[in-house]
Design a protein around this motif. Structure first.
Motif, short mmCIF file in Angstrom:
data_model
loop_
_atom_site.label_atom_id
_atom_site.label_comp_id
_atom_site.label_asym_id
_atom_site.label_seq_id
_atom_site.Cartn_x
_atom_site.Cartn_y
_atom_site.Cartn_z
N LEU A 298 -20.08 -13.51 -40.32
CA LEU A 298 -20.03 -13.26 -38.87
C LEU A 298 -21.35 -13.61 -38.19
CD1 LEU A 298 -18.16 -9.83 -38.84
CD2 LEU A 298 -17.21 -12.11 -38.59
N THR A 299 -22.46 -13.26 -38.85
CA THR A 299 -23.74 -13.50 -38.19
C THR A 299 -24.37 -14.84 -38.59
OG1 THR A 299 -24.83 -12.17 -39.88
CG2 THR A 299 -24.32 -11.08 -37.80
N GLN A 300 -23.92 -15.42 -39.69
CA GLN A 300 -24.45 -16.75 -40.07
C GLN A 300 -23.27 -17.62 -40.47
OE1 GLN A 300 -27.02 -16.21 -43.44
NE2 GLN A 300 -28.39 -14.84 -42.33
N HIS A 301 -22.65 -18.24 -39.51
CA HIS A 301 -21.48 -19.07 -39.85
C HIS A 301 -21.89 -20.16 -40.85
CE1 HIS A 301 -18.73 -18.12 -36.21
NE2 HIS A 301 -19.27 -17.05 -36.74
N PHE A 302 -21.11 -20.25 -41.94
CA PHE A 302 -21.42 -21.33 -42.89
C PHE A 302 -20.30 -22.36 -42.92
CE2 PHE A 302 -20.86 -17.13 -44.91
CZ PHE A 302 -19.53 -17.20 -45.27
N CYS A 303 -19.53 -22.40 -41.82
CA CYS A 303 -18.37 -23.31 -41.77
C CYS A 303 -18.78 -24.77 -41.98
CB CYS A 303 -17.66 -23.16 -40.43
SG CYS A 303 -17.15 -21.45 -40.10
N ALA A 304 -19.96 -25.15 -41.48
CA ALA A 304 -20.34 -26.56 -41.52
C ALA A 304 -20.47 -27.08 -42.95
CB ALA A 304 -21.64 -26.77 -40.77
N ARG A 305 -20.67 -26.15 -43.91
CA ARG A 305 -20.77 -26.61 -45.29
C ARG A 305 -19.70 -25.97 -46.18
NH1 ARG A 305 -24.12 -22.74 -47.64
NH2 ARG A 305 -25.08 -21.45 -46.05
N CYS A 306 -18.61 -25.55 -45.55
CA CYS A 306 -17.54 -24.91 -46.33
C CYS A 306 -16.83 -25.95 -47.22
CB CYS A 306 -16.53 -24.26 -45.37
SG CYS A 306 -15.06 -23.64 -46.20
N ASN A 307 -16.75 -25.64 -48.52
CA ASN A 307 -16.12 -26.59 -49.45
C ASN A 307 -14.85 -26.00 -50.05
OD1 ASN A 307 -17.11 -24.61 -51.11
ND2 ASN A 307 -18.08 -26.00 -52.58
N ARG A 308 -14.26 -24.98 -49.38
CA ARG A 308 -13.14 -24.26 -49.96
C ARG A 308 -11.78 -24.71 -49.48
NH1 ARG A 308 -15.60 -18.50 -50.53
NH2 ARG A 308 -17.41 -19.36 -51.53
N LEU A 309 -10.86 -24.64 -50.41
CA LEU A 309 -9.44 -24.79 -50.09
C LEU A 309 -8.77 -23.57 -50.67
CD1 LEU A 309 -8.97 -28.47 -51.33
CD2 LEU A 309 -9.23 -27.71 -48.95
N ARG A 310 -7.66 -23.15 -50.06
CA ARG A 310 -6.94 -22.00 -50.59
C ARG A 310 -5.48 -22.34 -50.78
NH1 ARG A 310 -11.09 -19.35 -47.74
NH2 ARG A 310 -11.77 -17.48 -48.85
N LEU A 311 -4.97 -21.96 -51.94
CA LEU A 311 -3.54 -22.08 -52.19
C LEU A 311 -3.00 -20.66 -52.23
CD1 LEU A 311 -1.15 -23.98 -52.91
CD2 LEU A 311 -1.74 -23.64 -55.31
N THR A 312 -2.13 -20.31 -51.27
CA THR A 312 -1.64 -18.94 -51.20
C THR A 312 -0.56 -18.72 -52.27
OG1 THR A 312 0.06 -19.48 -49.59
CG2 THR A 312 -2.08 -18.81 -48.71
N SER A 313 -0.23 -17.46 -52.49
CA SER A 313 0.73 -17.18 -53.57
C SER A 313 2.11 -17.76 -53.26
CB SER A 313 0.82 -15.67 -53.82
OG SER A 313 1.17 -15.00 -52.62
N ASP A 314 2.40 -17.98 -51.97
CA ASP A 314 3.69 -18.61 -51.66
C ASP A 314 3.54 -20.12 -51.43
OD1 ASP A 314 2.36 -18.42 -49.26
OD2 ASP A 314 4.03 -17.54 -48.14
N GLY A 315 2.42 -20.66 -51.90
CA GLY A 315 2.31 -22.11 -51.98
C GLY A 315 1.85 -22.83 -50.74
N ARG A 316 1.18 -22.12 -49.82
CA ARG A 316 0.63 -22.80 -48.65
C ARG A 316 -0.78 -23.26 -48.95
NH1 ARG A 316 -0.13 -19.51 -43.94
NH2 ARG A 316 -0.02 -17.74 -45.35
N LEU A 317 -1.10 -24.45 -48.48
CA LEU A 317 -2.47 -24.92 -48.57
C LEU A 317 -3.16 -24.56 -47.26
CD1 LEU A 317 -4.80 -26.55 -49.81
CD2 LEU A 317 -3.75 -28.62 -48.85
N VAL A 318 -4.19 -23.69 -47.37
CA VAL A 318 -4.88 -23.20 -46.19
C VAL A 318 -6.33 -23.69 -46.26
CG1 VAL A 318 -5.67 -21.12 -44.98
CG2 VAL A 318 -3.39 -21.18 -46.02
N THR A 319 -6.80 -24.27 -45.18
CA THR A 319 -8.14 -24.86 -45.25
C THR A 319 -9.21 -24.00 -44.58
OG1 THR A 319 -7.63 -26.15 -43.28
CG2 THR A 319 -7.33 -27.24 -45.41
#
Ligand code: SAM
Ligand code: SF4
Length: 334
Positions: free
Chosen positions: A256-277
């Motif tokens: 919240l106080t130090q956004h690190f979005c500019a270097r975010c390297n994550r992808l998420r696969l939810t348990s019901d199979g959605r790819l969330v970036t």
């Protein structure tokens, strides 16, 4: 697809961020109800059919690995409540291109499984440990037993799943002396533990306020000689420091106080199979539906690449606004 498509690295988005790290949620269920993560009554559980079968998850992870993913973290909900989780991790362990397989767990079911997990190819665990005080732990987790979590942490250490990162969500009532207790506890084995303090992220439908780390960090800096540790700050969101006397690393994660979005390297696969970036958006394509609809490998790859390419620049939540994250961590795979 034009030749321009061939020139773009498969896991790159429009801003050039590369995504070699995939978080895979294997369940939305949990044996705890942490106040900052779930409503008291829990979240409506997804049906058996909605959740990806492990063969499907494995098929998708293999595809991501082909595209360049090198680190996978298994998460949930509580991943260890899902039957077959060990076998799944064992299958991941056979993917030779994967450089790291890790697990995020509340630790309460870990004691009996840590050695088998290590034998299956798991490298490391992160354990949620919000307090070392049994009554506060029970209150935050709405019924959890601290002794179970500690037994899990110790078993992970004994099995060599180290360094064990201990994640403490900083709630408004976390006092500096309690954070100090956690650091002192970890100081006894500075090579095996890394305590990390995380700003509480405000999610819709969950009664937890956002917190800033600044005051806690300053208080801890008054109590310990903390020196910046550039070496392990790496590409993750945590800023690391070291306790000068023992060498213990201490992490601070401040979405919240130090956004690190500019270097975010994550992808998420939810348990019901959605790819969330991005945690801050309700985007996400259903790879499950494509897979079950008979999509070819190329169709799946193109869908993945397009979703990553369009990854939002970041989230808008901060301490000075009322923005909320749209999905809870248990849903998105925290
Ligand atoms: N059940 C496992 C556990 O507790 O570690 C894995 C899933 S949990 C959703 C993953 C991580 O998300 C945990 O470290 C937890 O502390 C974190 N988390 C959940 N809600 C959060 C919030 N509101 N703010 C910050 N971190 C949160
Ligand atoms: Fe369960 Fe982990 Fe969420 Fe706590 S943080 S409710 S243990 S998923």
């Amino acid at each position: 697809m034009s030749s321009r498509w061939d020139e773009i690295s498969p896991l790159s988005d429009r801003t050039g961020r590369q995504h070699s790290y995939l978080r895979v949620s294997v369940t939305d269920r949990c044996n705890q109800r942490c106040t900052y993560c779930m409503p008291k009554q829990g979240v409506p559980a997804k049906s058996h059919d909605e959740i990806l079968r492990f063969e499907e998850t494995l098929q998708l992870v293999e595809l991501f690995v082909e595209l360049g993913v090198r680190r996978v973290r298994i998460t949930g909900g509580e991943p260890l409540v899902r039957r077959g989780a060990m076998e799944f991790i064992s299958a991941l362990g056979k993917l030779s291109q994967l450089e790291e397989i890790s697990l995020t767990t509340n630790g309460t079911l870990l004691a009996a499984r840590a050695q088998a997990l290590a034998d299956s190819g798991l490298h490391r665990v992160n354990v949620s440990l919000d307090s070392l005080r049994p009554d506060r732990y029970e209150r935050i987790t709405r019924g959890g037993d601290l002794a179970d979590a500690i037994a899990g942490v110790q078993a992970a250490r004994a099995a060599g799943l180290t360094p064990v990162k201990l994640n403490t969500v900083v709630l408004p009532d976390l006092q500096p002396d309690e954070a100090r207790e956690i650091i002192l506890w970890c100081n006894a084995a500075p090579r095996d533990f890394i305590p990390r303090f995380i700003e509480c992220m405000p999610f819709q439908d969950i009664a937890a306020a956002g917190t800033a780390l600044t005051d806690l960090q300053k208080a801890l800096q008054r109590q310990f000689a903390l020196v910046p540790d550039e070496q392990v700050s790496g590409d993750g969101p945590a800023q690391y420091w070291r306790v000068a006397e023992t060498g213990l690393r201490v992490g601070f994660i401040a979405p919240l106080t130090q956004h690190f979005c500019a270097r975010c390297n994550r992808l998420r696969l939810t348990s019901d199979g959605r790819l969330v970036t991005c945690l801050g958006h309700r985007d996400g394509i259903s790879l499950r539906d494509l897979l079950r609809g008979g999509a070819s490998r190329d169709e799946l790859v193109n869908a993945i690449r397009r979703t990553i390419l369009d990854k939002p620049r970041g989230h808008a939540c901060a301490m000075d606004n009322d923005e909320l994250f749209p999905n809870s961590m248990s849903e998105m795979g925290g």
